[in-house]
Write a protein that holds these residues in place. Structure first.
Motif, PDB file in Angstrom:
ATOM      1  N   GLU A 204      -1.879 -35.498  37.129  1.00 30.75           N
ATOM      2  CA  GLU A 204      -3.217 -36.082  37.422  1.00 30.75           C
ATOM      3  C   GLU A 204      -3.612 -35.906  38.967  1.00 30.75           C
ATOM      4  OE1 GLU A 204      -5.395 -38.212  35.905  1.00 30.75           O
ATOM      5  OE2 GLU A 204      -4.260 -37.990  34.122  1.00 30.75           O
ATOM      6  N   TYR A 205      -2.511 -35.752  39.856  1.00 34.22           N
ATOM      7  CA  TYR A 205      -2.708 -35.322  41.224  1.00 34.22           C
ATOM      8  C   TYR A 205      -3.534 -33.944  41.500  1.00 34.22           C
ATOM      9  CZ  TYR A 205      -1.744 -34.245  46.100  1.00 34.22           C
ATOM     10  OH  TYR A 205      -2.131 -33.853  47.365  1.00 34.22           O
ATOM     11  N   TYR A 206      -2.886 -32.994  40.627  1.00 34.51           N
ATOM     12  CA  TYR A 206      -3.348 -31.676  40.911  1.00 34.51           C
ATOM     13  C   TYR A 206      -4.838 -31.585  40.118  1.00 34.51           C
ATOM     14  CZ  TYR A 206       1.157 -30.467  42.432  1.00 34.51           C
ATOM     15  OH  TYR A 206       2.552 -30.331  43.044  1.00 34.51           O
ATOM     16  N   MET A 207      -4.947 -32.098  39.240  1.00 27.72           N
ATOM     17  CA  MET A 207      -6.279 -32.103  38.742  1.00 27.72           C
ATOM     18  C   MET A 207      -7.221 -32.571  39.765  1.00 27.72           C
ATOM     19  SD  MET A 207      -8.102 -34.225  35.340  1.00 27.72           S
ATOM     20  CE  MET A 207      -7.796 -35.342  36.365  1.00 27.72           C
ATOM     21  N   GLU A 208      -6.893 -33.691  40.135  1.00 23.67           N
ATOM     22  CA  GLU A 208      -7.822 -34.562  41.097  1.00 23.67           C
ATOM     23  C   GLU A 208      -8.285 -33.856  42.329  1.00 23.67           C
ATOM     24  OE1 GLU A 208      -6.387 -38.485  41.438  1.00 23.67           O
ATOM     25  OE2 GLU A 208      -6.612 -39.043  39.230  1.00 23.67           O
ATOM     26  N   ASN A 209      -7.225 -32.925  42.877  1.00 17.73           N
ATOM     27  CA  ASN A 209      -7.248 -32.336  44.054  1.00 17.73           C
ATOM     28  C   ASN A 209      -7.463 -30.897  43.973  1.00 17.73           C
ATOM     29  OD1 ASN A 209      -6.534 -34.498  46.009  1.00 17.73           O
ATOM     30  ND2 ASN A 209      -5.170 -34.833  44.476  1.00 17.73           N
ATOM     31  N   GLN A 210      -7.745 -30.376  42.472  1.00 21.04           N
ATOM     32  CA  GLN A 210      -7.644 -28.758  42.383  1.00 21.04           C
ATOM     33  C   GLN A 210      -8.846 -28.139  43.440  1.00 21.04           C
ATOM     34  OE1 GLN A 210      -8.577 -28.197  38.335  1.00 21.04           O
ATOM     35  NE2 GLN A 210     -10.703 -28.916  38.322  1.00 21.04           N
ATOM     36  N   GLU A 211      -9.877 -28.505  43.550  1.00 18.11           N
ATOM     37  CA  GLU A 211     -10.772 -27.920  44.304  1.00 18.11           C
ATOM     38  C   GLU A 211     -10.266 -27.771  45.830  1.00 18.11           C
ATOM     39  OE1 GLU A 211     -13.360 -26.509  43.253  1.00 18.11           O
ATOM     40  OE2 GLU A 211     -13.164 -27.424  41.231  1.00 18.11           O
ATOM     41  N   SER A 212      -9.503 -28.554  46.374  1.00 21.03           N
ATOM     42  CA  SER A 212      -8.714 -28.385  47.506  1.00 21.03           C
ATOM     43  C   SER A 212      -7.714 -27.237  47.595  1.00 21.03           C
ATOM     44  CB  SER A 212      -7.969 -29.578  47.926  1.00 21.03           C
ATOM     45  OG  SER A 212      -8.881 -30.542  48.195  1.00 21.03           O
TER      46      SER A 212
ATOM     47  N   ILE B 294      -7.383 -24.533  45.145  1.00 20.25           N
ATOM     48  CA  ILE B 294      -7.806 -23.226  44.684  1.00 20.25           C
ATOM     49  C   ILE B 294      -8.262 -22.203  45.920  1.00 20.25           C
ATOM     50  CG2 ILE B 294      -9.912 -22.114  43.607  1.00 20.25           C
ATOM     51  CD1 ILE B 294      -9.761 -24.416  41.566  1.00 20.25           C
ATOM     52  N   PRO B 295      -8.822 -22.656  46.967  1.00 20.14           N
ATOM     53  CA  PRO B 295      -9.123 -21.532  48.156  1.00 20.14           C
ATOM     54  C   PRO B 295      -7.721 -20.792  48.587  1.00 20.14           C
ATOM     55  CG  PRO B 295     -10.236 -23.666  48.545  1.00 20.14           C
ATOM     56  CD  PRO B 295      -9.442 -23.860  47.320  1.00 20.14           C
ATOM     57  N   PHE B 296      -6.624 -21.548  48.573  1.00 23.88           N
ATOM     58  CA  PHE B 296      -5.424 -21.384  49.194  1.00 23.88           C
ATOM     59  C   PHE B 296      -4.478 -20.597  48.011  1.00 23.88           C
ATOM     60  CE2 PHE B 296      -7.287 -24.908  51.506  1.00 23.88           C
ATOM     61  CZ  PHE B 296      -7.242 -24.288  52.826  1.00 23.88           C
ATOM     62  N   HIS B 297      -5.206 -20.120  46.858  1.00 26.81           N
ATOM     63  CA  HIS B 297      -4.417 -19.618  45.897  1.00 26.81           C
ATOM     64  C   HIS B 297      -4.915 -18.234  45.493  1.00 26.81           C
ATOM     65  CE1 HIS B 297      -1.836 -19.632  42.409  1.00 26.81           C
ATOM     66  NE2 HIS B 297      -2.984 -18.706  41.646  1.00 26.81           N
ATOM     67  N   GLY B 298      -3.968 -17.267  45.616  1.00 26.27           N
ATOM     68  CA  GLY B 298      -4.298 -15.744  45.311  1.00 26.27           C
ATOM     69  C   GLY B 298      -3.613 -14.809  45.785  1.00 26.27           C
ATOM     70  N   PRO B 299      -3.751 -13.561  45.719  1.00 21.83           N
ATOM     71  CA  PRO B 299      -2.855 -12.535  46.040  1.00 21.83           C
ATOM     72  C   PRO B 299      -2.265 -12.591  47.598  1.00 21.83           C
ATOM     73  CG  PRO B 299      -4.701 -11.546  44.971  1.00 21.83           C
ATOM     74  CD  PRO B 299      -5.164 -12.942  45.126  1.00 21.83           C
ATOM     75  N   GLY B 300      -1.112 -12.784  47.640  1.00 18.01           N
ATOM     76  CA  GLY B 300      -0.492 -12.904  49.052  1.00 18.01           C
ATOM     77  C   GLY B 300      -0.074 -14.560  49.539  1.00 18.01           C
ATOM     78  N   GLN B 301      -0.566 -15.268  48.617  1.00 15.00           N
ATOM     79  CA  GLN B 301      -0.399 -16.722  48.597  1.00 15.00           C
ATOM     80  C   GLN B 301      -0.505 -17.483  47.217  1.00 15.00           C
ATOM     81  OE1 GLN B 301      -3.420 -17.466  51.600  1.00 15.00           O
ATOM     82  NE2 GLN B 301      -5.100 -17.738  50.130  1.00 15.00           N
TER      83      GLN B 301
ATOM     84  N   ILE C 120      -1.123 -21.018  34.284  1.00 15.91           N
ATOM     85  CA  ILE C 120      -2.703 -21.323  34.823  1.00 15.91           C
ATOM     86  C   ILE C 120      -2.641 -21.135  36.174  1.00 15.91           C
ATOM     87  CG2 ILE C 120      -4.343 -23.219  34.902  1.00 15.91           C
ATOM     88  CD1 ILE C 120      -3.351 -23.794  32.217  1.00 15.91           C
ATOM     89  N   TRP C 121      -1.577 -21.660  36.761  1.00 17.14           N
ATOM     90  CA  TRP C 121      -1.240 -21.700  38.268  1.00 17.14           C
ATOM     91  C   TRP C 121      -1.298 -20.132  38.768  1.00 17.14           C
ATOM     92  CZ3 TRP C 121       2.113 -26.399  39.405  1.00 17.14           C
ATOM     93  CH2 TRP C 121       1.311 -27.625  39.227  1.00 17.14           C
ATOM     94  N   SER C 122      -0.799 -19.227  37.929  1.00 15.87           N
ATOM     95  CA  SER C 122      -0.407 -17.966  38.452  1.00 15.87           C
ATOM     96  C   SER C 122       1.094 -18.178  39.059  1.00 15.87           C
ATOM     97  CB  SER C 122      -1.484 -17.258  39.296  1.00 15.87           C
ATOM     98  OG  SER C 122      -2.521 -17.136  38.532  1.00 15.87           O
ATOM     99  N   ALA C 123       1.776 -18.899  38.949  1.00 16.34           N
ATOM    100  CA  ALA C 123       2.955 -19.369  39.589  1.00 16.34           C
ATOM    101  C   ALA C 123       4.176 -18.382  39.404  1.00 16.34           C
ATOM    102  CB  ALA C 123       3.367 -20.608  39.459  1.00 16.34           C
ATOM    103  N   PRO C 124       4.968 -17.985  40.107  1.00 13.35           N
ATOM    104  CA  PRO C 124       6.311 -17.046  39.783  1.00 13.35           C
ATOM    105  C   PRO C 124       6.855 -17.703  38.602  1.00 13.35           C
ATOM    106  CG  PRO C 124       6.108 -17.583  42.114  1.00 13.35           C
ATOM    107  CD  PRO C 124       5.104 -18.336  41.325  1.00 13.35           C
TER     108      PRO C 124
ATOM    109  N   LYS D 104      -8.356 -23.815  36.548  1.00 11.67           N
ATOM    110  CA  LYS D 104      -8.716 -25.403  36.669  1.00 11.67           C
ATOM    111  C   LYS D 104      -9.427 -26.064  35.480  1.00 11.67           C
ATOM    112  CE  LYS D 104     -13.547 -24.598  38.436  1.00 11.67           C
ATOM    113  NZ  LYS D 104     -14.156 -25.013  39.384  1.00 11.67           N
ATOM    114  N   MET D 105      -9.149 -27.461  35.587  1.00 11.31           N
ATOM    115  CA  MET D 105      -9.486 -28.228  34.740  1.00 11.31           C
ATOM    116  C   MET D 105     -10.915 -28.415  34.827  1.00 11.31           C
ATOM    117  SD  MET D 105      -8.660 -30.955  32.573  1.00 11.31           S
ATOM    118  CE  MET D 105      -6.866 -31.703  32.974  1.00 11.31           C
ATOM    119  N   VAL D 106     -11.661 -28.372  33.544  1.00  8.87           N
ATOM    120  CA  VAL D 106     -13.187 -28.362  33.469  1.00  8.87           C
ATOM    121  C   VAL D 106     -13.476 -29.454  32.682  1.00  8.87           C
ATOM    122  CG1 VAL D 106     -13.607 -25.958  33.971  1.00  8.87           C
ATOM    123  CG2 VAL D 106     -13.140 -26.538  31.771  1.00  8.87           C
ATOM    124  N   ILE D 107     -12.501 -30.077  31.817  1.00  9.95           N
ATOM    125  CA  ILE D 107     -13.007 -31.210  30.884  1.00  9.95           C
ATOM    126  C   ILE D 107     -11.805 -31.950  30.672  1.00  9.95           C
ATOM    127  CG2 ILE D 107     -12.951 -29.811  28.870  1.00  9.95           C
ATOM    128  CD1 ILE D 107     -15.225 -31.669  27.616  1.00  9.95           C
ATOM    129  N   LYS D 108     -11.726 -33.044  30.618  1.00  9.27           N
ATOM    130  CA  LYS D 108     -10.596 -34.025  30.282  1.00  9.27           C
ATOM    131  C   LYS D 108     -10.807 -34.831  29.014  1.00  9.27           C
ATOM    132  CE  LYS D 108      -7.463 -37.110  32.190  1.00  9.27           C
ATOM    133  NZ  LYS D 108      -6.750 -37.818  33.562  1.00  9.27           N
TER     134      LYS D 108
END
Length: 96
Positions: free
Chosen positions: A1-9, A11-18, A45-49, A85-89
């Motif tokens: 729930e926490y990650y879904m509710e805060n996903q917009e925060s 996403i900008p910090f995720h991607g190549p190099g981070q 979905i998180w592109s996690a290692p 990211k979650m688009v519908i629940k």
């Protein structure tokens, strides 16, 4: 729930190099088959290692198939590094 509710925060910090790193996959170390599928999907979905905490040589076949699912790994290894990211629940209601 926490990650879904805060996903917009996040996403900008995720991607190549981070990359977000929610720790290693524990598939085969006490999770049910459904929990294992869920964990693998979230990591992808998180592109996690994809770091496993087990030995594929001695893992039961259904769990090995989850960890070696090429389509899920392709989602995880997307070269653009776009975090899903979650688009519908949808809540499933069970009648007792």
């Amino acid at each position: 729930e926490y990650y879904m509710e805060n996903q917009e925060s996040f996403i900008p910090f995720h991607g190549p190099g981070q990359w977000f790193d929610p720790d290693m996959l524990v598939i085969g170390n006490g999770l049910s088959l459904e929990e294992s599928r869920t964990q693998m999907a979230i990591w992808a979905i998180w592109s996690a290692p994809l770091i496993m905490s087990n030995d594929l040589r001695v893992l039961e076949q259904p769990l090995r198939e989850i960890l070696q699912n090429k389509k899920v790994i392709l989602v995880d290894q997307d070269p653009l590094g776009v975090m899903g990211k979650m688009v519908i629940k949808v809540r499933k209601i069970i009648n007792a």
